[in-house]
Write an enzyme that holds these catalytic residues in place. Structure first.
Site, PDB file in Angstrom:
ATOM      1  CB  THR A  70      -6.035   0.179 -12.145  1.00 25.49           C
ATOM      2  OG1 THR A  70      -4.619   0.350 -12.262  1.00 25.49           O
ATOM      3  CG2 THR A  70      -6.732   0.556 -13.442  1.00 25.49           C
ATOM      4  N   GLY A  71      -6.052  -0.338  -9.024  1.00 24.19           N
ATOM      5  CA  GLY A  71      -5.347  -0.651  -7.775  1.00 24.19           C
ATOM      6  C   GLY A  71      -5.648   0.389  -6.710  1.00 24.19           C
ATOM      7  CB  ALA A  72      -8.283   2.889  -6.426  1.00 23.12           C
ATOM      8  CB  SER A  73      -8.746  -1.841  -3.193  1.00 24.10           C
ATOM      9  OG  SER A  73      -7.699  -2.666  -3.658  1.00 24.10           O
ATOM     10  N   GLY A  75      -2.803   1.085  -0.684  1.00 26.17           N
ATOM     11  CA  GLY A  75      -1.497   1.709  -0.949  1.00 26.17           C
ATOM     12  C   GLY A  75      -1.515   2.971  -1.795  1.00 26.17           C
ATOM     13  CB  ILE A  76       0.722   3.908  -4.608  1.00 18.15           C
ATOM     14  CG1 ILE A  76       2.010   3.618  -3.805  1.00 18.15           C
ATOM     15  CG2 ILE A  76       0.932   5.074  -5.556  1.00 18.15           C
ATOM     16  CD1 ILE A  76       3.090   2.890  -4.578  1.00 18.15           C
ATOM     17  N   GLY A  77      -2.450   3.572  -4.922  1.00 18.99           N
ATOM     18  CA  GLY A  77      -3.669   3.876  -5.676  1.00 18.99           C
ATOM     19  C   GLY A  77      -4.697   4.537  -4.785  1.00 18.99           C
ATOM     20  CE1 TYR A 215       6.479  -4.660  -9.684  1.00 22.88           C
ATOM     21  CE2 TYR A 215       8.680  -4.041  -8.946  1.00 22.88           C
ATOM     22  CZ  TYR A 215       7.347  -3.729  -9.117  1.00 22.88           C
ATOM     23  OH  TYR A 215       6.870  -2.494  -8.733  1.00 22.88           O
TER      24      TYR A 215
HETATM   25  N1  LIG Z   1       5.430  -0.286  -2.910  1.00 26.66           N
HETATM   26  C1  LIG Z   1       6.536  -0.065  -3.585  1.00 26.66           C
HETATM   27  O1  LIG Z   1       7.654  -0.055  -3.025  1.00 26.66           O
HETATM   28  C2  LIG Z   1       6.470   0.228  -5.069  1.00 26.66           C
HETATM   29  C3  LIG Z   1       7.632   0.727  -5.683  1.00 26.66           C
HETATM   30  C4  LIG Z   1       7.601   1.022  -7.043  1.00 26.66           C
HETATM   31  C5  LIG Z   1       6.433   0.832  -7.761  1.00 26.66           C
HETATM   32  N2  LIG Z   1       5.317   0.336  -7.137  1.00 26.66           N
HETATM   33  C6  LIG Z   1       4.122   0.123  -7.946  1.00 26.66           C
HETATM   34  O2  LIG Z   1       3.053   0.852  -7.401  1.00 26.66           O
HETATM   35  C7  LIG Z   1       1.825   0.225  -7.736  1.00 26.66           C
HETATM   36  C8  LIG Z   1       0.922   0.128  -6.511  1.00 26.66           C
HETATM   37  O3  LIG Z   1       1.553  -0.712  -5.554  1.00 26.66           O
HETATM   38  P1  LIG Z   1       1.336  -0.562  -3.976  1.00 26.66           P
HETATM   39  O4  LIG Z   1       2.685  -0.503  -3.394  1.00 26.66           O
HETATM   40  O5  LIG Z   1       0.350   0.490  -3.682  1.00 26.66           O
HETATM   41  O6  LIG Z   1       0.778  -2.019  -3.656  1.00 26.66           O
HETATM   42  P2  LIG Z   1      -0.521  -2.538  -2.879  1.00 26.66           P
HETATM   43  O7  LIG Z   1      -0.798  -1.712  -1.683  1.00 26.66           O
HETATM   44  O8  LIG Z   1      -0.294  -4.004  -2.725  1.00 26.66           O
HETATM   45  O9  LIG Z   1      -1.674  -2.286  -3.936  1.00 26.66           O
HETATM   46  C9  LIG Z   1      -1.781  -3.036  -5.112  1.00 26.66           C
HETATM   47  C10 LIG Z   1      -3.120  -2.707  -5.745  1.00 26.66           C
HETATM   48  O10 LIG Z   1      -3.232  -3.464  -6.962  1.00 26.66           O
HETATM   49  C11 LIG Z   1      -4.490  -4.125  -6.946  1.00 26.66           C
HETATM   50  N3  LIG Z   1      -4.395  -5.382  -7.668  1.00 26.66           N
HETATM   51  C12 LIG Z   1      -3.521  -6.398  -7.463  1.00 26.66           C
HETATM   52  N4  LIG Z   1      -3.784  -7.408  -8.299  1.00 26.66           N
HETATM   53  C13 LIG Z   1      -4.853  -7.023  -9.055  1.00 26.66           C
HETATM   54  C14 LIG Z   1      -5.597  -7.637 -10.095  1.00 26.66           C
HETATM   55  N5  LIG Z   1      -5.289  -8.854 -10.542  1.00 26.66           N
HETATM   56  N6  LIG Z   1      -6.630  -6.952 -10.639  1.00 26.66           N
HETATM   57  C15 LIG Z   1      -6.953  -5.713 -10.183  1.00 26.66           C
HETATM   58  N7  LIG Z   1      -6.275  -5.074  -9.227  1.00 26.66           N
HETATM   59  C16 LIG Z   1      -5.243  -5.730  -8.655  1.00 26.66           C
HETATM   60  C17 LIG Z   1      -4.787  -4.382  -5.478  1.00 26.66           C
HETATM   61  O11 LIG Z   1      -6.190  -4.484  -5.264  1.00 26.66           O
HETATM   62  P3  LIG Z   1      -7.002  -5.838  -5.035  1.00 26.66           P
HETATM   63  O12 LIG Z   1      -6.149  -6.752  -4.226  1.00 26.66           O
HETATM   64  O13 LIG Z   1      -8.249  -5.362  -4.336  1.00 26.66           O
HETATM   65  O14 LIG Z   1      -7.284  -6.344  -6.415  1.00 26.66           O
HETATM   66  C18 LIG Z   1      -4.282  -3.088  -4.849  1.00 26.66           C
HETATM   67  O15 LIG Z   1      -5.276  -2.094  -4.918  1.00 26.66           O
HETATM   68  C19 LIG Z   1       2.187  -1.136  -8.356  1.00 26.66           C
HETATM   69  O16 LIG Z   1       2.100  -1.060  -9.757  1.00 26.66           O
HETATM   70  C20 LIG Z   1       3.639  -1.321  -7.938  1.00 26.66           C
HETATM   71  O17 LIG Z   1       4.352  -2.121  -8.833  1.00 26.66           O
HETATM   72  C21 LIG Z   1       5.305   0.045  -5.805  1.00 26.66           C
END
Ligand SMILES: NC(=O)c1ccc[n+]([C@@H]2O[C@H](COP(=O)([O-])OP(=O)(O)OC[C@H]3O[C@@H](n4cnc5c(N)ncnc54)[C@H](OP(=O)(O)O)[C@@H]3O)[C@@H](O)[C@H]2O)c1
Length: 324
Positions: A70-73, A75-77, A215
């Site tokens: 999930t969230g594969a569009s 960043g990390i996903g 958060y």
């Molecule tokens: N970046 C950091 O510093 C960090 C640190 C610790 C943990 N994390 C965790 O890592 C995970 C990925 O975060 P990221 O940093 O890669 O952020 P990101 O680039 O903003 O990606 C977030 C992803 O979640 C999806 N998303 C958001 N709301 C959604 C919804 N309502 N339904 C379905 N998909 C949804 C987005 O896709 P759409 O917008 O297309 O829906 C996107 O693919 C998160 O759980 C975050 O809490 C991040």
């Protein structure tokens, strides 16, 4: 060692004193240790396997398996989807933005991988139910789920007195979403004799994290769900893993870039490697060595941690700054 790693002169051309050279080398060594400590968990079977067999260890863990991310569009996903697909997994990409999902899936297919996409708002319970019905019809066997979609909110509690919805929306996506997916797929994983749920969490559940309480509370709930369920399911072949990521350079942190400037962080690819460690090791927790050391320190003195985090906030260091 190349001279530019240990400069002999200052920017103005003056020769560095031996004491300053030693200090410079010590700072570089500390910086290197912090970077390694962010990238790698303390030595564990997964890390040893990753070091010894390289890409082969991920191929053994996920090759030929169906992995929902999930969230594969973004960043990390997205980075995880690419790495898992390159290791031979069939990846099922889920998020709201279909055009971004198609972009990632198209690039994976072009590189010879196998990818499917589903659009779903994972903060909406009815949408999750509909997604699970479609998913199980299209993919009778799901081996691994990476619950990675998430949202972060940076706002102090005193600025949130009339914003209960901040707590509701972080819980909806970061906690209820992964719980609904787990409950929806667990019986099938038990019936097929195995599976893994990897829940992407944050280091900030391990330490006090001022300004991010909505958060981190939702991710702490997810951690408790993961650990408790993992213990309940021991011996069934189904495992659950929490991954406590540090700061990662993705679109999620873009709105707060000023506050994060200078903080050590990982790239999305490096974060995806920690998620790969979770798939390889199948333990209940994966986190960078620095996070483990920090919560050992916290176990010795919670008051000490509060003082350090509070002092960092007052000095303007760390994840602090204007609310948004
Ligand atoms: N970046 C950091 O510093 C960090 C640190 C610790 C943990 N994390 C965790 O890592 C995970 C990925 O975060 P990221 O940093 O890669 O952020 P990101 O680039 O903003 O990606 C977030 C992803 O979640 C999806 N998303 C958001 N709301 C959604 C919804 N309502 N339904 C379905 N998909 C949804 C987005 O896709 P759409 O917008 O297309 O829906 C996107 O693919 C998160 O759980 C975050 O809490 C991040």
């Amino acid at each position: 060692m190349p001279e530019n790693q240990h400069p002999q002169r200052t920017a103005s051309g003056r020769r560095l004193s031996p004491a300053r050279r030693v200090r410079h080398a010590a700072l570089e060594a500390a910086d290197g240790a912090i970077r390694q400590g962010l990238k790698h968990p303390l030595l564990s079977p997964a890390v040893i396997a990753r070091r010894m067999r390289g890409a082969e260890s991920l191929r053994r863990a996920v090759g030929g398996k169906t992995v929902v991310i999930t969230g594969a569009s973004s960043g990390i996903g997205e980075a995880t989807a690419r790495q898992f697909a390159a290791a031979g997994a069939e990846v099922v990409l889920v998020a709201r933005r279909s055009e971004e999902l198609e972009r990632v899936a198209g690039e994976i297919r072009q590189a010879g991988g196998d990818a499917d996409t589903f659009t779903c708002d994972l903060s909406d319970r009815a949408a999750i139910e509909a997604f699970l019905t479609e998913l199980t019809a299209a993919h009778p066997r799901i081996d691994i789920v990476v619950n990675n979609a998430g949202r972060s909110i940076r706002r102090s509690v005193v600025d949130s007195l009339d914003r209960f919805h901040d707590f509701e929306r972080t819980m909806a996506l970061n906690y209820y979403g992964p719980v609904a997916i787990t409950l929806g797929l667990l019986q099938r994983m038990l019936d097929q004799g195995g599976g893994q749920i990897i829940n992407v969490s944050t280091w900030a559940t391990q330490l006090p994290s001022p300004q991010y309480v909505a958060y981190t509370s939702s991710k702490a709930a997810l951690d408790a769900f993961t650990r408790g369920t993992a213990a309940e399911l021991l011996g069934t072949g189904v495992t659950l893993t929490s991954v406590h990521l540090p700061l990662v350079r993705t679109p999620m942190i873009t709105p707060a870039l000023d506050a994060y400037r200078g903080m050590p962080s990982l790239s999305a690819d490096e974060a995806a490697q920690l998620i790969a460690d979770a798939a390889i090791g199948r333990g209940s927790r994966v986190e960078p060595a620095i996070v483990t050391l920090a919560h050992i320190g916290d176990a010795i003195s919670a008051r000490g941690t509060d003082l350090v985090m509070g002092a960092m906030q007052r000095m303007g260091l760390g994840p602090v700054g204007r609310s948004r």
